[in-house]
Design a protein around this motif. Structure first.
Motif, PDB file in Angstrom:
ATOM      1  N   GLU A 156      92.235  57.351 105.897  1.00 14.94           N
ATOM      2  CA  GLU A 156      91.440  58.324 106.641  1.00 14.94           C
ATOM      3  C   GLU A 156      91.052  59.509 105.755  1.00 14.94           C
ATOM      4  O   GLU A 156      89.906  59.978 105.787  1.00 14.94           O
ATOM      5  CB  GLU A 156      92.230  58.819 107.852  1.00 14.94           C
ATOM      6  CG  GLU A 156      92.441  57.754 108.934  1.00 14.94           C
ATOM      7  CD  GLU A 156      93.391  58.230 110.018  1.00 14.94           C
ATOM      8  OE1 GLU A 156      93.677  59.447 110.053  1.00 14.94           O
ATOM      9  OE2 GLU A 156      93.849  57.390 110.809  1.00 14.94           O
ATOM     10  N   SER A 190      83.342  56.923 104.143  1.00 17.00           N
ATOM     11  CA  SER A 190      83.787  55.817 104.999  1.00 17.00           C
ATOM     12  C   SER A 190      85.204  55.435 104.594  1.00 17.00           C
ATOM     13  O   SER A 190      85.589  55.577 103.431  1.00 17.00           O
ATOM     14  CB  SER A 190      82.860  54.606 104.864  1.00 17.00           C
ATOM     15  OG  SER A 190      82.874  54.108 103.543  1.00 17.00           O
ATOM     16  N   ILE A 191      85.972  54.960 105.557  1.00 16.14           N
ATOM     17  CA  ILE A 191      87.356  54.581 105.289  1.00 16.14           C
ATOM     18  C   ILE A 191      87.394  53.272 104.509  1.00 16.14           C
ATOM     19  O   ILE A 191      86.811  52.270 104.925  1.00 16.14           O
ATOM     20  CB  ILE A 191      88.150  54.422 106.598  1.00 16.14           C
ATOM     21  CG1 ILE A 191      88.248  55.770 107.326  1.00 16.14           C
ATOM     22  CG2 ILE A 191      89.544  53.868 106.330  1.00 16.14           C
ATOM     23  CD1 ILE A 191      88.916  55.690 108.680  1.00 16.14           C
ATOM     24  N   GLY A 238      88.471  58.553 103.281  1.00 16.75           N
ATOM     25  CA  GLY A 238      87.174  58.453 103.931  1.00 16.75           C
ATOM     26  C   GLY A 238      86.463  59.788 104.044  1.00 16.75           C
ATOM     27  O   GLY A 238      85.228  59.837 104.091  1.00 16.75           O
ATOM     28  N   GLN A 239      87.212  60.878 104.072  1.00 15.14           N
ATOM     29  CA  GLN A 239      86.600  62.206 104.133  1.00 15.14           C
ATOM     30  C   GLN A 239      85.793  62.499 102.866  1.00 15.14           C
ATOM     31  O   GLN A 239      84.835  63.264 102.889  1.00 15.14           O
ATOM     32  CB  GLN A 239      87.671  63.276 104.328  1.00 15.14           C
ATOM     33  CG  GLN A 239      88.307  63.276 105.705  1.00 15.14           C
ATOM     34  CD  GLN A 239      89.256  64.444 105.906  1.00 15.14           C
ATOM     35  OE1 GLN A 239      89.187  65.461 105.202  1.00 15.14           O
ATOM     36  NE2 GLN A 239      90.159  64.324 106.860  1.00 15.14           N
ATOM     37  N   TYR A 249      90.241  51.129 101.586  1.00 13.45           N
ATOM     38  CA  TYR A 249      91.612  51.172 101.087  1.00 13.45           C
ATOM     39  C   TYR A 249      91.784  50.563  99.698  1.00 13.45           C
ATOM     40  O   TYR A 249      92.904  50.441  99.216  1.00 13.45           O
ATOM     41  CB  TYR A 249      92.533  50.404 102.044  1.00 13.45           C
ATOM     42  CG  TYR A 249      92.611  50.982 103.435  1.00 13.45           C
ATOM     43  CD1 TYR A 249      93.546  51.973 103.746  1.00 13.45           C
ATOM     44  CD2 TYR A 249      91.760  50.541 104.449  1.00 13.45           C
ATOM     45  CE1 TYR A 249      93.635  52.503 105.022  1.00 13.45           C
ATOM     46  CE2 TYR A 249      91.843  51.064 105.729  1.00 13.45           C
ATOM     47  CZ  TYR A 249      92.781  52.043 106.013  1.00 13.45           C
ATOM     48  OH  TYR A 249      92.859  52.572 107.288  1.00 13.45           O
ATOM     49  N   GLY A 299      96.238  66.941 107.605  1.00 14.70           N
ATOM     50  CA  GLY A 299      96.273  65.626 108.235  1.00 14.70           C
ATOM     51  C   GLY A 299      97.686  65.187 108.574  1.00 14.70           C
ATOM     52  O   GLY A 299      97.938  64.617 109.644  1.00 14.70           O
ATOM     53  N   ARG A 315      97.449  54.050 106.518  1.00 19.19           N
ATOM     54  CA  ARG A 315      96.239  54.283 107.313  1.00 19.19           C
ATOM     55  C   ARG A 315      95.814  55.751 107.247  1.00 19.19           C
ATOM     56  O   ARG A 315      94.617  56.063 107.210  1.00 19.19           O
ATOM     57  CB  ARG A 315      96.465  53.842 108.756  1.00 19.19           C
ATOM     58  CG  ARG A 315      96.589  52.325 108.897  1.00 19.19           C
ATOM     59  CD  ARG A 315      96.702  51.884 110.345  1.00 19.19           C
ATOM     60  NE  ARG A 315      96.960  50.459 110.425  1.00 19.19           N
ATOM     61  CZ  ARG A 315      96.019  49.511 110.397  1.00 19.19           C
ATOM     62  NH1 ARG A 315      94.738  49.863 110.319  1.00 19.19           N
ATOM     63  NH2 ARG A 315      96.335  48.232 110.472  1.00 19.19           N
ATOM     64  N   LEU A 316      96.776  56.654 107.237  1.00 16.96           N
ATOM     65  CA  LEU A 316      96.454  58.075 107.106  1.00 16.96           C
ATOM     66  C   LEU A 316      95.828  58.347 105.739  1.00 16.96           C
ATOM     67  O   LEU A 316      94.884  59.139 105.622  1.00 16.96           O
ATOM     68  CB  LEU A 316      97.716  58.916 107.303  1.00 16.96           C
ATOM     69  CG  LEU A 316      97.537  60.439 107.263  1.00 16.96           C
ATOM     70  CD1 LEU A 316      96.537  60.908 108.313  1.00 16.96           C
ATOM     71  CD2 LEU A 316      98.887  61.137 107.471  1.00 16.96           C
TER      72      LEU A 316
END
Length: 317
Positions: free
Chosen positions: A135, A143-144, A138-139, A146, A73, A131-132
């Motif tokens: 992401e 779902s994303i 979320g994998q 935080y 990523g 944000r990364l």
């Protein structure tokens, strides 16, 4: 030069803020409750080695580890900036149990991406890196969100904003509160814990959830401890998830009878937490949980404070 990042454990939801609040934790005895990742230059191909108390619970193949996904990523993000990312050697010290409700996957992700970003000279700013991290989280969860990565990365108590320009904001905390956390040794996956929740909630539940969160936030700024504690009740997840946690009701009863201001499920569980003002009460609750809530040799309990530092970076000369 090698770069190491330590990302602390976190508790998501804090009872009244489902997917919206997250708190970073630091044991008062100095225990490194979190994951550590080191990045070293590699001449040929990517490699990953794992150590730590819970390393044996990780996939045997490096390509199946979330840290490898973090490298991919980060590499993709750098390609978008025109930066070439060569293979590296990464070391993961896995100190958090998987499926514990202490932000285990988040800590690995945060430590990995923070270490990579530092190793390559901080090409991503704090917001883009966060944000990364979301992401990648979320994998795993589907779902994303935080509520673990934000406090683990930034420290403190984070309120998820998730606007176009900002993921989260820091809220004030009561510095005199202790946070007792106890992991039973069992495992509860985030996806399984979400499936047990209803698809829809009543209007009354929705209003109560919003009222509690608003009152709690006001109480933090007003420094009103009693008001804050009075609304720390979970009306969204706990009524359903506590069925997955053997001994939860007994643990709550003991904690509340021994000075706990609030008691709840940390994230998806099975870890539970108690917010306590008095250190002696915190130690009493911790000892009871060690004797009565822990189910096997993997379990543990700590008296913590809020970790205001978040992820820490160190560079070796």
């Amino acid at each position: 030069m090698p770069v190491t990042a330590f990302a602390p454990a976190s508790t998501g939801n804090v009872s009244l803020g489902f997917d919206i609040l997250g708190l970073s934790l630091a044991p008062v005895d100095g225990t490194a409750l979190g994951d550590r990742v080191t990045v070293v230059a590699e001449q040929s191909e990517f490699s990953l080695t794992c150590s730590g108390r819970f390393a044996d619970k990780l996939p045997a193949e490096a390509q199946q580890n979330i840290v490898y996904d973090c490298f991919l990523g980060f590499q993709k993000a750098m390609q978008g900036l025109g930066i070439d990312v060569a293979p590296v050697s990464m070391k993961l010290e896995k100190n958090l149990p998987i499926g514990s409700g202490l932000g285990s996957s988040a800590a690995s992700i945060v430590a990995a991406l923070a270490a990579l970003n530092a190793f390559y000279g901080y090409p991503l700013n704090q917001e883009r890196l966060l944000r990364l991290m979301g992401e990648l989280e979320g994998q795993i969860s589907g779902s994303i969100h935080y509520d673990n990565v934000a406090p683990s990365y930034l420290g403190g108590l984070q309120l998820m904003v998730e606007s176009e320009t900002q993921v989260s904001v820091s809220l004030p905390v009561f510095d005199n509160w202790y946070w007792v956390v106890c992991y039973s040794g069992a495992s509860v996956s985030t996806s399984a814990a979400r499936k047990i929740l209803p698809a829809e909630y009543s209007r009354a539940n929705t209003i109560e959830f919003g009222r509690q969160l608003a009152v709690f936030t006001h109480a933090l700024y007003a420094k009103d401890e009693a008001l804050a504690a009075s609304v720390m009740r979970d009306v969204i997840a706990e009524p359903y998830r506590k069925s997955l946690l053997e001994g939860f009701d007994d643990a709550r009863e003991f904690a509340e009878q021994n000075g706990a201001l609030a008691f709840g499920i940390s994230g998806s569980g099975p870890t539970v937490f108690a917010a306590v003002k008095d250190l002696n009460n915190a130690e009493t609750i911790k000892q009871w949980l060690e004797s009565n809530y822990i189910k096997n040799e993997n379990g543990f309990a700590h008296v913590c404070r809020v970790d205001q530092h978040g992820t820490q970076i160190s560079e070796e000369s």
